[in-house]
Enzyme design. Structure first.
Site, PDB file in Angstrom:
ATOM      1  N   HIS A  77      33.122 -33.137   9.422  1.00  0.00           N
ATOM      2  CA  HIS A  77      34.458 -32.562   9.594  1.00  0.00           C
ATOM      3  C   HIS A  77      34.398 -31.028   9.612  1.00  0.00           C
ATOM      4  O   HIS A  77      33.512 -30.448   8.990  1.00  0.00           O
ATOM      5  CB  HIS A  77      35.391 -33.024   8.470  1.00  0.00           C
ATOM      6  CG  HIS A  77      35.653 -34.495   8.501  1.00  0.00           C
ATOM      7  ND1 HIS A  77      34.934 -35.399   7.751  1.00  0.00           N
ATOM      8  CD2 HIS A  77      36.543 -35.231   9.225  1.00  0.00           C
ATOM      9  CE1 HIS A  77      35.373 -36.620   7.994  1.00  0.00           C
ATOM     10  NE2 HIS A  77      36.342 -36.551   8.887  1.00  0.00           N
ATOM     11  N   SER A 111      41.421 -37.853  10.879  1.00  0.00           N
ATOM     12  CA  SER A 111      41.079 -36.961   9.771  1.00  0.00           C
ATOM     13  C   SER A 111      41.085 -35.496  10.180  1.00  0.00           C
ATOM     14  O   SER A 111      41.370 -34.621   9.364  1.00  0.00           O
ATOM     15  CB  SER A 111      39.695 -37.329   9.214  1.00  0.00           C
ATOM     16  OG  SER A 111      38.712 -37.297  10.235  1.00  0.00           O
ATOM     17  N   ASP A 120      30.356 -32.218   4.475  1.00  0.00           N
ATOM     18  CA  ASP A 120      29.824 -33.492   4.956  1.00  0.00           C
ATOM     19  C   ASP A 120      29.116 -33.385   6.308  1.00  0.00           C
ATOM     20  O   ASP A 120      28.588 -34.361   6.822  1.00  0.00           O
ATOM     21  CB  ASP A 120      30.922 -34.561   5.017  1.00  0.00           C
ATOM     22  CG  ASP A 120      32.019 -34.244   6.040  1.00  0.00           C
ATOM     23  OD1 ASP A 120      31.883 -33.278   6.818  1.00  0.00           O
ATOM     24  OD2 ASP A 120      33.018 -34.977   6.051  1.00  0.00           O
TER      25      ASP A 120
END
Length: 341
Positions: A240, A75, A237
Site C-alpha cells: 500500500h 484499501s 507492508d
C-alpha cells in the site's frame, strides 16, 4: 494497439454480460501461484490495522453551502497504510477541493479494504445517502490479484458509474494501479500483474467515459515513482502507498474533480495531450484508454468532434494532462469541445 483492441473487447463483454478474457489464459500456473502465495504472505506479515477515519467537514470556516464528496473503492481509497486521517487520499482530495472551490466540503468515505469491484453496489447505496456532488472511485487491484474476469470487474464499475450519474453526481475514477511496481512480486508474476492491471485500467476507462464519467490513470504515474523510490512511496507492508504515495495519487486526481465540477485549478489547468507525441489528443475512446494506461496522470473525458459525440470508431474522448505539457496543434474539423458530455 493490441491493448486498445483487448480493452474494447473486455468493455463490450462487460456491457453484454460476458465473462471476458482472463489475463493469465494459456499460461502455466504452478510457479505463478507459488509466487503469489509468497507475495501475499510477505504483505500480510506487516499488519496495518484499519485505515484512519477521515469523514467530516473540510474548510468549515469558508462561506457557502458545502460540496458533498464521496469516496468509494478498495484499501487504496480507504487510505490503508497511513496513520493519520489527513494523509489519506480522501482527506487530501477533500481539502484540495475545498481550497479550489472556496467552499466547505463534506466527505463521506465508504471505501473498504479488500473490496473488489462487485462491492461497489453496496458502496454506491451508502454513498447516495450523502447526495454527493462528486464521487471518486479507486478500484481494481483486488480484482486482478483474485483473477476476477476483467469483463465482470468492468461491468460492476459501469453499473456504479451509471447509478451515480443518474443521481446527478460527477464521477472520477482512478483506474487500476500498476501492480507490477509492488516490491514483493517477482518475475514472472510481476510481468503478469503489470499486463493484467494495465489491461483492466484501459477497459475501465472505456466503460467510465461511455457513461459520462472521467478517468485518471494512476498505474503508470505511481509505477514510475514507486519503482524509483519504493522506501518513500510504499508503506511498511511494501504494497500500500505511504502518505507521500497517496499525495502523489491525489495530485493526479484533484484536477479531474475540479474540471468535472467546473472549477478552475490554480496551477493544474488541463490541456489536450498529444497521442504519445503524435498528433491530436482527441481519439476514439478505446484508443484513448490504451494511451492513458501507459501515460502518467492522464485524464480521459468524453468530448465532441464537429458537434458529434461519436465517430465511425465509437465515442470521442480527449486525453488531458497538466499545463506543463504543451498542447499540440489539432487536425480536426474545427476545434474540439473539451467539456464532458
Amino acid at each position: 494497439m493490441l491493448r486498445a483492441f483487448t480493452a474494447r473487447r473486455i468493455a463490450t463483454a462487460a456491457a453484454y454480460g460476458g465473462g471476458g478474457i482472463t489475463a493469465l489464459g494459456g499460461l502455466t500456473f504452478g510457479l505463478v501461484l507459488a509466487e503469489a502465495r509468497l507475495a501475499r504472505k510477505i504483505i500480510l506479515a506487516t499488519p496495518n490495522g484499519d485505515p484512519p477515519v477521515a469523514d467530516g467537514f473540510y474548510g468549515l470556516s469558508l462561506p457557502g453551502d458545502p460540496l458533498a464528496f464521496a469516496m468509494l473503492g478498495d484499501s487504496t481509497a480507504a487510505g490503508l497504510g497511513v496513520r493519520s486521517a489527513d494523509e489519506t487520499p480522501a482527506a487530501l482530495l477533500a481539502a484540495g477541493l475545498s481550497s479550489l472551490a472556496d467552499r466547505p466540503v463534506w466527505l463521506t468515505n465508504v471505501a473498504k479494504s479488500g473490496s473488489r469491484s462487485e462491492a461497489l453496489a453496496w458502496q454506491v447505496e451508502r454513498a447516495l445517502l450523502a447526495e454527493p456532488d462528486v464521487a471518486v472511485i479507486m478500484i481494481g487491484a483486488n480484482d486482478v490479484t483474485a483473477r476476477v474476469p476483467p469483463a465482470e470487474s468492468v461491468r460492476h464499475l459501469a453499473e456504479a458509474v451509471t447509478r451515480l450519474r443518474a443521481a446527478g453526481c460527477e464521477v472520477v475514477v482512478g483506474t487500476c494501479p500498476d501492480l507490477g511496481s509492488v516490491k514483493p512480486l517477482m518475475q514472472p508474476l510481476r510481468w503478469i500483474a503489470r499486463r493484467a492491471s494495465r489491461q483492466l485500467a484501459a477497459a475501465q476507462t472505456i466503460a467510465v467515459v461511455e457513461r459520462g464519467g472521467r478517468t485518471v490513470s494512476l498505474g503508470d504515474l505511481l509505477g514510475h515513482e514507486f519503482a524509483a523510490d519504493p522506501r518513500e512511496m510504499f508503506s511498511a507492508d511494501r504494497y500500500h502507498p505511504s502518505g507521500r504515495g497517496y499525495a502523489s495519487a491525489a495530485a493526479a486526481v484533484l484536477p479531474a474533480m475540479a474540471a468535472a465540477l467546473g472549477l478552475e485549478p490554480d496551477m493544474d489547468e488541463l490541456v489536450p495531450a498529444p497521442r504519445r507525441g503524435r498528433g491530436t489528443g482527441v481519439l476514439p475512446v478505446y484508443l484513448a484508454a490504451a494511451e492513458a494506461a501507459e501515460e502518467p496522470g492522464t485524464q480521459v473525458v468524453g468530448t465532441r468532434v464537429a458537434g458529434r459525440e461519436r465517430g465511425p470508431r465509437g465515442r470521442w474522448a480527449a486525453l488531458l494532462r497538466r499545463r506543463r505539457v504543451a498542447a499540440p496543434e489539432t487536425a480536426l474539423e474545427g476545434p474540439p469541445d473539451l467539456t464532458a458530455a
